[in-house]
Design a protein around this motif. Structure first.
Motif, PDB file in Angstrom:
ATOM      1  N   PRO A  94       0.822  -1.209   0.000  1.00 40.86           N
ATOM      2  CA  PRO A  94       0.000   0.000   0.000  1.00 40.86           C
ATOM      3  C   PRO A  94       0.862   1.266   0.000  1.00 40.86           C
ATOM      4  N   ALA A 106      -6.106  -3.214  -0.138  1.00 37.13           N
ATOM      5  CA  ALA A 106      -7.260  -3.152   0.759  1.00 37.13           C
ATOM      6  C   ALA A 106      -8.174  -4.355   0.597  1.00 37.13           C
ATOM      7  N   ARG A 114      -4.611  -5.128   4.979  1.00 35.04           N
ATOM      8  CA  ARG A 114      -5.807  -4.330   4.728  1.00 35.04           C
ATOM      9  C   ARG A 114      -5.843  -3.109   5.625  1.00 35.04           C
ATOM     10  N   ALA A 117      -3.472  -0.490   4.373  1.00 36.55           N
ATOM     11  CA  ALA A 117      -4.016   0.142   3.170  1.00 36.55           C
ATOM     12  C   ALA A 117      -5.112   1.143   3.519  1.00 36.55           C
ATOM     13  N   VAL A 118      -5.957   0.806   4.476  1.00 37.92           N
ATOM     14  CA  VAL A 118      -7.024   1.714   4.891  1.00 37.92           C
ATOM     15  C   VAL A 118      -6.433   3.000   5.450  1.00 37.92           C
ATOM     16  N   LEU A 133     -12.674   1.953   0.542  1.00 42.14           N
ATOM     17  CA  LEU A 133     -12.791   2.288   1.960  1.00 42.14           C
ATOM     18  C   LEU A 133     -14.164   1.882   2.489  1.00 42.14           C
ATOM     19  N   ARG A 136     -14.419  -1.775   3.237  1.00 39.72           N
ATOM     20  CA  ARG A 136     -13.746  -2.224   4.456  1.00 39.72           C
ATOM     21  C   ARG A 136     -14.499  -1.828   5.730  1.00 39.72           C
ATOM     22  N   ALA A 148     -11.666   1.905   9.191  1.00 39.51           N
ATOM     23  CA  ALA A 148     -12.366   2.364   7.992  1.00 39.51           C
ATOM     24  C   ALA A 148     -13.620   3.148   8.351  1.00 39.51           C
TER      25      ALA A 148
END
Length: 520
Positions: A94, A106, A114, A117-118, A133, A136, A148
């Motif tokens: 990410p 994500a 994840r 990445a968020v 977004l 998630r 998220a």
């Protein structure tokens, strides 16, 4: 020769690797309609190639192309989560420099990837990554879901325009999930509070009907009556039109704007007309509603009949006079069937000779609804010039299928020119005895019309399998009652359809037609 040198001097520019990969993403998204793993694998590879070789604009365009199909995004999420769990799979990192890698990270199976990445998407918010977004916020891992959800609330409070139509569509899809309601609620907040009018305008102009419904439900109380009326008249979605018309009619009744209600009552959409006419009834103008007794919509006609009773008009007398006109309206014919009885059958039967096909169709429906079908007269319509009339005549004759001449129906099934006649013949033959129905299905399975061929193939296969005994089923196996000549003819016809019915089905038919030992 001159053209050759010109081409040498001015070479055709070749697309960059990123542009070519972006075009491949567009083609894959446009053609991917199933959850086929190979197609999703190819799409993932194309997305990664755009991120690796293209510009940031190319990457965001690839993400926009993907998120325009939120259902595909959800399938891709499940696919990547399943496939990238294997340690040999490359794991996108990410980073802000590669929006595609950030978005695909994500979707990774590893919750820590994840979550990172968020957090990167929250640090560098962009409309292109908002659907990821939102996805998630329904994550099964609490740390990912909390990050998220909190981030989405903060971002939408600061900039409601981040809620693009693709973001809303994704939220509507995940709202069906166990933990998917948060994003849906957060996207409602800026619409309900009216913090920005630009967001409502963007969502009401979205190409996806569910997004427009979502926005209209939230902002209908703040829209002006003219804007609501425009939506009711022009929106392509029936539900949007109905909801906008209801809101506009409510305001018109409160403010006594009967002229706007009359304008909506002239709409070509039945759901708008019935709402506007209901508003006119509430404003004390039933006389304006009586004029719609001959409307094509059954709901509008029912409302008009109620208005007629309030004003002392007899709907039945009106309909009887209307169908005697030189050019009776379709709604008048339907209205006579709804209010009349068997005494009106001669009026309806006379309409079977009307030159307008839709009037003949409606007359057939009316006679069918009254359960009074003149079989000889309707049988003649099985060869009508209008395909709609042929279809309606066949539907009216279904209860009398066994009384119709068999030769006529077989001729219809083999009509060389008109698929509508063949479909009508097949429909009526299917209502006769089991042997006739099976022979008609086998014959229709080879028809040149794809829908009739598919129906014949399905029916023939089903009927043949019903003739096969099963030791684990207690149901009785029906018999065809076919003499040797009929059995031989049926089997020969089935052999001619070998490529359509398959060898297994034909073998079942052979077994079913084989004489029982000891029988004569």
């Amino acid at each position: 020769m001159v053209n050759f040198f010109l081409r040498r001097q001015h070479p055709v520019p070749q697309p960059s690797p990123g542009t070519a990969a972006l075009e491949r993403v567009r083609l894959l998204v446009a053609g991917e309609r199933s959850a086929d793993g190979s197609a999703l694998e190819e799409l993932t590879a194309a997305l990664l190639e755009v991120g690796a070789t293209g510009s940031a604009e190319d990457s965001f365009e690839a993400l926009r192309t993907l998120t325009e199909r939120p259902a595909l995004l959800l399938r891709l999420d499940a696919f990547i989560r399943r496939e990238w769990w294997h340690p040999t799979r490359p794991t996108p990192r990410p980073t802000e420099a590669d929006p595609v890698a950030l978005a695909l990270a994500a979707l990774h199976a590893d919750g820590r990837i994840r979550e990172r990445a968020v957090r990167r998407m929250l640090d560098q918010p962009h409309p292109g990554t908002m659907p990821f977004l939102v996805l998630r916020t329904s994550d099964w891992v609490r740390q990912v879901r909390d990050a998220a959800s909190a981030g989405l609330a903060v971002l939408l409070h600061g900039d409601p325009l981040l809620a693009t139509p693709a973001t809303v569509r994704t939220a509507l899809l995940i709202n069906r999930r166990r933990r998917g309601a948060f994003a849906h609620g957060q996207l409602l907040v800026p619409l309900l509070t009216g913090s920005t009018t630009a967001l409502a305008g963007t969502l009401l102009a979205a190409p996806e009907a569910p997004v427009r419904r979502f926005a209209l439900d939230a902002v209908a109380h703040r829209l002006g009556i003219r804007d609501l009326a425009a939506l009711a008249e022009r929106d392509p979605d029936r539900q949007v039109r109905a909801r906008a018309a209801e809101a506009a009619a409510r305001q018109a009744v409160w403010t006594d704007q009967t002229e706007l209600l009359r304008r909506l009552a002239r709409s070509r959409h039945a759901e708008v007309r019935v709402t506007a006419l209901t508003g006119l009834m509430r404003t004390g103008s039933p006389q304006s509603v009586v004029a719609y007794l001959d409307d094509p919509s059954a709901q509008v006609r029912a409302l008009a009949r109620e208005a007629a009773r309030r004003t002392g008009t007899d709907p039945l007398t009106h309909y009887q006079a209307a169908v005697r006109a030189d050019e009776p309206q379709v709604g008048a014919v339907a209205g006579l069937a709804e209010t009349g009885g068997r005494a009106d059958v001669p009026l309806l039967s006379a309409l079977l000779d009307n030159p307008a096909p839709q009037v003949r169709v409606q007359a057939l429906r009316a006679l069918r609804s009254l359960d009074v079908v003149p079989v000889p007269r309707v049988t003649a319509l099985l060869r009508d010039d209008s395909a709609a009339v042929v279809k309606e005549a066949a539907a009216a004759l279904v209860p009398s299928a066994t009384r119709l001449p068999a030769d006529l129906l077989w001729d219809m099934l083999t009509d060389p020119q008109r698929p509508a006649v063949r479909r009508a013949g097949y429909r009526l033959l299917s209502r006769r005895d089991r042997l006739t129905a099976l022979r008609a299905a086998v014959l229709a399975s080879g028809d040149t019309h794809p829908r009739l061929a598919a129906q014949g193939r399905t029916d023939a296969t089903t009927r043949i399998r019903e003739l096969t005994p099963h030791p684990w089923l207690t149901r009785s196996v029906p018999t065809l009652d076919a003499d040797p000549a009929q059995a031989a003819e049926l089997l020969t016809l089935a052999e001619e359809r070998r490529t359509v019915l398959t060898e297994d089905v034909i073998q079942l038919l052979r077994d079913a037609l084989r004489p029982v030992p000891g029988s004569r």
